[in-house]
Design a protein around this motif. Sequence first.
Motif, PDB file in Angstrom:
ATOM      1  N   SER A  18       0.826  -1.203   0.000  1.00  0.00           N
ATOM      2  CA  SER A  18       0.000   0.000   0.000  1.00  0.00           C
ATOM      3  C   SER A  18       0.864   1.258   0.000  1.00  0.00           C
ATOM      4  N   GLU A  19       1.954   1.222   0.769  1.00  0.00           N
ATOM      5  CA  GLU A  19       2.858   2.366   0.796  1.00  0.00           C
ATOM      6  C   GLU A  19       3.517   2.580  -0.566  1.00  0.00           C
ATOM      7  N   GLN A  20       3.834   1.483  -1.270  1.00  0.00           N
ATOM      8  CA  GLN A  20       4.375   1.615  -2.619  1.00  0.00           C
ATOM      9  C   GLN A  20       3.374   2.307  -3.539  1.00  0.00           C
ATOM     10  N   LEU A  21       2.104   1.872  -3.452  1.00  0.00           N
ATOM     11  CA  LEU A  21       1.048   2.496  -4.253  1.00  0.00           C
ATOM     12  C   LEU A  21       0.895   3.976  -3.906  1.00  0.00           C
ATOM     13  N   ALA A  86      -7.707   1.159   0.657  1.00  0.00           N
ATOM     14  CA  ALA A  86      -8.237   0.459   1.831  1.00  0.00           C
ATOM     15  C   ALA A  86      -7.330  -0.721   2.134  1.00  0.00           C
ATOM     16  N   ASP A  87      -6.407  -0.495   3.044  1.00  0.00           N
ATOM     17  CA  ASP A  87      -5.358  -1.458   3.376  1.00  0.00           C
ATOM     18  C   ASP A  87      -5.815  -2.306   4.558  1.00  0.00           C
ATOM     19  N   ASP A 169       7.782 -10.140  -6.504  1.00  0.00           N
ATOM     20  CA  ASP A 169       7.788  -8.973  -7.384  1.00  0.00           C
ATOM     21  C   ASP A 169       8.223  -7.745  -6.581  1.00  0.00           C
ATOM     22  N   GLU A 170       9.077  -6.927  -7.182  1.00  0.00           N
ATOM     23  CA  GLU A 170       9.572  -5.757  -6.464  1.00  0.00           C
ATOM     24  C   GLU A 170       8.475  -4.738  -6.197  1.00  0.00           C
ATOM     25  N   THR A 171       7.582  -4.553  -7.163  1.00  0.00           N
ATOM     26  CA  THR A 171       6.507  -3.577  -7.005  1.00  0.00           C
ATOM     27  C   THR A 171       5.219  -4.126  -7.605  1.00  0.00           C
ATOM     28  N   PRO A 172       4.079  -3.573  -7.220  1.00  0.00           N
ATOM     29  CA  PRO A 172       2.825  -3.888  -7.906  1.00  0.00           C
ATOM     30  C   PRO A 172       2.860  -3.293  -9.320  1.00  0.00           C
ATOM     31  N   PRO A 173       1.884  -3.608 -10.170  1.00  0.00           N
ATOM     32  CA  PRO A 173       1.835  -3.021 -11.530  1.00  0.00           C
ATOM     33  C   PRO A 173       1.365  -1.573 -11.450  1.00  0.00           C
TER      34      PRO A 173
END
Length: 292
Positions: A18-21, A86-87, A169-173
Amino acid sequence: MPLILISGFPSSGKTYRSEQLKEYFAQKIAASEDARISKLKIHHLNDQNLGLDRDVYAAARSEKDARATLSSAIKRDLTANSIVIADSMNYIKGFRYQMFCEAKAQRTPSCVVHIGTPVEKCREMNEKALADGTGGYQTDLFENLVFRYEEPNGMTRWDSPLYTVPYDDETPPLEELWDTLVGGKAKAVKPNSATVLAPATEQNYLYELDKTTSDIVAQISAWQKDHPGESGGEISVAGAEHDIELPANPLGLPQLQRLRRQFITMNRTHSLTKDRIKDLFVDYLNDTFQAA
């Protein structure tokens, strides 16, 4: 603007993703020259900033209250100028369906991001967090939550579009999510027909609403009585566009009456023809049965 439901096993890394997003979306907003996008605010909702302890999931009542708190926060923050992340575990498909309906009523896109961390890895990270004193769920609660987890299914409309983020995976898409929800691929959302109806004006409308829904409930009860022990089934309602698709487990009259009362509460201020009441109530029942 968009609602992003984060879903995954306990200790799967939902807040990290969520923080990445949040960071990526904040960068996109800051860099945008589009006045509409530059006004967007990001709301990151999770148990911690909502003041919810992990132990709320240990009892049905406190867990229900926790979901109500999250639901209220989503409804409060889901505005034209916001992005809501919404985490939470969001592990109950019925709750995801409710939030899908809320987003649709607000005419905003929504999606589910499934944190695809294997349960063995989640268990390992949870035990480490417990040992370090940095968080984690008690072992019996962790196992119970894993057992009860209802994995998102991209084939259902309330879990679609569905993005699964594997653990390695390093990050989400991130770019795809941005384009789908905010950028060039974002589509206008039409609300459910029940949310855009004119106020009720017919004097006998409430009577028709009560009678029509009562007749359909009675038809379901009669069908189940005539077909004892049968799993599922379809019931044709005269004048309705679709059939009622019953779930595998029989429906008790109290459950049916509860659904009828909920539908009446949602639609008592609308003005519908008798046939339209049938169509909406049948669709409401079918959606509820699928989400259960």
